[in-house]
Design an enzyme around this catalytic site. Structure first.
Site, mmCIF file in Angstrom:
data_model
loop_
_atom_site.group_PDB
_atom_site.id
_atom_site.type_symbol
_atom_site.label_atom_id
_atom_site.label_comp_id
_atom_site.label_asym_id
_atom_site.label_seq_id
_atom_site.Cartn_x
_atom_site.Cartn_y
_atom_site.Cartn_z
ATOM 1 C CG HIS A 171 28.685 -31.527 -65.759
ATOM 2 N ND1 HIS A 171 29.088 -31.408 -64.442
ATOM 3 C CD2 HIS A 171 29.314 -32.636 -66.245
ATOM 4 C CE1 HIS A 171 29.902 -32.402 -64.150
ATOM 5 N NE2 HIS A 171 30.063 -33.160 -65.222
ATOM 6 C CG ASP B 190 30.996 -26.273 -62.792
ATOM 7 O OD1 ASP B 190 31.506 -25.220 -62.360
ATOM 8 O OD2 ASP B 190 30.695 -27.237 -62.054
#
Length: 119
Positions: free
Chosen positions: A77, A80
């Site tokens: 995450h 990202d």
């Protein structure tokens, strides 16, 4: 996930988030034709995104040099988030250039219109 990976992920998210705030400030400045302010904010955004990228690079380098690494949803995450905000910054940089050209063209047209009006 080990504590170091979690800390790295959170630091990446923190710096990337700060970069996003500066990027959004730059976009607001573009809306107001405050291009110097926009450039200052983009510079600050770049500084934060570089910090995040260094943390990511160090973590990846450590793993490639043999440090044990495990998959982490949090780290994925974070990566990202980093790449998304990096893209937003690149778009904002381009928008500054586009709108500077637009403003210059508009000013030139307005000047020509005023000159024609008084001739």
């Amino acid at each position: 996930m080990d504590e170091k990976t979690a800390q790295n992920a959170m630091q990446i998210i923190l710096h990337a988030g700060d970069a996003r705030v500066h990027c959004m400030n730059a976009l607001k400045a573009i809306e107001n034709s405050s291009f110097e302010k926009a450039k200052e904010e983009i510079k600050l955004a770049n500084g934060e995104i570089v910090k995040a990228h260094h943390i990511q690079t160090n973590a990846i380098s450590a793993e490639t040099q043999g440090e044990a690494g495990t998959y982490s949803v949090l780290f994925a995450h974070a990566q990202d988030t980093l790449m998304t905000i990096y893209s937003e910054i690149n778009i904002a940089k381009r928008m500054i250039k586009i709108f500077e050209v637009y403003e210059a063209r508009l000013a030139k047209l307005e000047k020509a219109e005023m000159e024609d009006k008084y001739e």
